[in-house]
Design a protein around this motif. Sequence first.
Motif, mmCIF file in Angstrom:
data_model
loop_
_atom_site.group_PDB
_atom_site.id
_atom_site.type_symbol
_atom_site.label_atom_id
_atom_site.label_comp_id
_atom_site.label_asym_id
_atom_site.label_seq_id
_atom_site.Cartn_x
_atom_site.Cartn_y
_atom_site.Cartn_z
ATOM 1 N N HIS A 183 12.055 6.073 24.095
ATOM 2 C CA HIS A 183 10.621 6.061 24.370
ATOM 3 C C HIS A 183 9.898 5.381 23.213
ATOM 4 C CE1 HIS A 183 11.204 9.901 22.203
ATOM 5 N NE2 HIS A 183 9.980 9.715 21.752
ATOM 6 N N CYS A 184 8.597 5.289 23.356
ATOM 7 C CA CYS A 184 7.853 4.349 22.532
ATOM 8 C C CYS A 184 6.893 5.015 21.549
ATOM 9 C CB CYS A 184 7.059 3.462 23.483
ATOM 10 S SG CYS A 184 6.834 1.836 22.845
ATOM 11 N N GLY A 185 6.763 4.411 20.378
ATOM 12 C CA GLY A 185 5.744 4.781 19.417
ATOM 13 C C GLY A 185 4.851 3.585 19.153
ATOM 14 N N LEU A 186 3.924 3.734 18.222
ATOM 15 C CA LEU A 186 3.091 2.612 17.775
ATOM 16 C C LEU A 186 3.484 2.298 16.343
ATOM 17 C CD1 LEU A 186 -0.345 3.743 19.253
ATOM 18 C CD2 LEU A 186 1.037 1.792 20.027
ATOM 19 N N GLY A 187 3.568 0.994 15.999
ATOM 20 C CA GLY A 187 4.141 0.624 14.715
ATOM 21 C C GLY A 187 3.290 -0.296 13.857
ATOM 22 N N PRO A 188 2.119 0.162 13.376
ATOM 23 C CA PRO A 188 1.404 -0.670 12.402
ATOM 24 C C PRO A 188 2.327 -0.924 11.219
ATOM 25 C CG PRO A 188 0.596 1.602 12.344
ATOM 26 C CD PRO A 188 1.511 1.498 13.526
ATOM 27 N N HIS A 189 2.371 -2.167 10.720
ATOM 28 C CA HIS A 189 3.398 -2.505 9.729
ATOM 29 C C HIS A 189 3.233 -1.731 8.433
ATOM 30 C CE1 HIS A 189 5.253 -4.937 6.473
ATOM 31 N NE2 HIS A 189 6.245 -4.909 7.316
ATOM 32 N N ALA A 190 2.063 -1.855 7.798
ATOM 33 C CA ALA A 190 1.816 -1.195 6.505
ATOM 34 C C ALA A 190 0.334 -1.332 6.185
ATOM 35 C CB ALA A 190 2.654 -1.855 5.409
ATOM 36 N N PRO A 191 -0.186 -0.507 5.276
ATOM 37 C CA PRO A 191 -1.619 -0.588 4.965
ATOM 38 C C PRO A 191 -2.043 -1.969 4.454
ATOM 39 C CG PRO A 191 -0.703 1.446 4.102
ATOM 40 C CD PRO A 191 0.457 0.636 4.617
ATOM 41 N N ASP A 192 -1.175 -2.667 3.715
ATOM 42 C CA ASP A 192 -1.601 -3.962 3.162
ATOM 43 C C ASP A 192 -1.510 -5.100 4.165
ATOM 44 O OD1 ASP A 192 1.206 -3.731 3.069
ATOM 45 O OD2 ASP A 192 1.355 -5.295 1.542
ATOM 46 N N THR A 193 -0.684 -4.955 5.203
ATOM 47 C CA THR A 193 -0.528 -6.040 6.176
ATOM 48 C C THR A 193 -1.357 -5.794 7.437
ATOM 49 O OG1 THR A 193 1.464 -4.898 6.898
ATOM 50 C CG2 THR A 193 1.763 -6.782 5.423
ATOM 51 N N CYS A 194 -2.012 -4.641 7.496
ATOM 52 C CA CYS A 194 -2.922 -4.320 8.601
ATOM 53 C C CYS A 194 -4.327 -4.156 8.024
ATOM 54 C CB CYS A 194 -2.535 -3.012 9.285
ATOM 55 S SG CYS A 194 -0.923 -3.027 10.080
ATOM 56 N N SER A 195 -5.311 -4.698 8.720
ATOM 57 C CA SER A 195 -6.695 -4.487 8.278
ATOM 58 C C SER A 195 -7.086 -3.027 8.516
ATOM 59 C CB SER A 195 -7.629 -5.397 9.068
ATOM 60 O OG SER A 195 -7.621 -4.998 10.429
ATOM 61 N N ASP A 196 -8.134 -2.588 7.839
ATOM 62 C CA ASP A 196 -8.629 -1.223 8.065
ATOM 63 C C ASP A 196 -9.016 -1.035 9.532
ATOM 64 O OD1 ASP A 196 -8.234 -0.768 5.377
ATOM 65 O OD2 ASP A 196 -10.308 -1.229 4.827
ATOM 66 N N ALA A 197 -9.576 -2.107 10.125
ATOM 67 C CA ALA A 197 -9.998 -2.019 11.534
ATOM 68 C C ALA A 197 -8.787 -1.790 12.442
ATOM 69 C CB ALA A 197 -10.728 -3.304 11.927
#
Length: 441
Positions: A183-197
């Motif tokens: 099954h699936c999760g959500l995977g934002p890469h990391a705080p520095d490679t993702c914007s705050d938005a």
Amino acid sequence: MTDAGAARLLLTGGVVVTLNARREILAPGAVIIEGPRIAYAGPAGRAPVRDDDERVDCRGHLVMPGLVNAHTHAAMGMFRGLAEDRPRDEWARTMYALPYLDHLRPDEYRHGAFLGALEMLSNGITATADRGSFMEFSADGLDAAGIRAVVSHTLFDVDRPLELDRALALVNRWGTDPASRVHCGLGPHAPDTCSDALLRRVRALAGETGARVFVHCAQSDREIAALRGRGHRGAVRCLWDAGLLGADVVAAHCVYVDDEEIQLLADTGTWVAHCPASNAKIEGRAAPVASMLRAGVGVALGTDWAPSNNGMDLFDEMKTAGLLGKVRSDDAAALPAGRLLEMATVDGARALGIDAHAGSLEAGKRADVIVVALDALRLEPLHDPAAALAYTVKGQDVRHVWVDGRWLIRDRRPTHVDVDALRAETERVWRRLRGSLRGPA
Ligand SMILES: [Zn+2]
């Protein structure tokens, strides 16, 4: 898998390490596998044995729940051994500068994930949290291998185009029900490679889809410096500001965290996927795990990808976590063996949100079971099963593996895979990659 009406499996004669709420170790114990579930796990003398049960002789073995790998990228095992002994900050650049990485074809991601899942299963890992790009292909590979997996398509938007549609398509394809093997999760890469938005958007999407969130956090010096440039005093604080800490979040690494951030992790119930070998190898550092445990942070264990490890063996990882944890905390009594074992089993299952189904041997749970042979001389004598499992056992000692009651590894061989064909396919992939790029032979 045993079919309805077919014989149940009776695992008998072994020492059963249950990891149940009472942490019972039964010698001898018995486990009965019926279809995809555990029908019984307890003292051998009280097992409700039937005449037609198929017996699996476990004398001289430990029987325990399959291990849970809280952080890896299985497909990337294809790149193991290509970035060795690099200075801090250069490792990631070396890895991502590899010409091969961008040239792996989607079907080859599938192959890499299948190969990685087989490596994990052979080492007694029955569940994993996997993330990366081309995740729709990796997910197919993990599924085909039969491993339990929570899969997340990586999201970045700072220096790469955002692939939100692909991430959501993956969620639609596999769903977010923890009872589903894949099954699936959500995977934002990391705080520095993702914007705050983007981090805030992921929090909203997690609410809408019911998906857990898997994020790298405080992994490198470089990450912390970049965040400072954005006005954040640390990676955990950045996630906190975005509302992205919580009991449904698994933050991998957390090497660079201060006491206040450790308290934030504890107060919010955020899980840490501790990857000690990877942190030591590519960053030369150890996360403050003993401090986290003292503060009440939930900590699971991850191998991270094979290039920074160089394998996916959670028995190795328990030992590394124990040793580095003692060194980092300057306390030889920190991280006792039983605690390491919990991190690799029950707590891993809790981190992944699958603890109702896996992580311990208890009647009613899915039959994710492994049998560890004790015939190696280095395992003589067996005084303390937890110490043996945390410090002496290796993945190669795993003899049998079931996931959902399906006997996937039998006598150390996969039952559902032609290993020679798998090797030949890996060779074919590398011939193509090297040929197309005229890389080193
Ligand atoms: Zn990672």
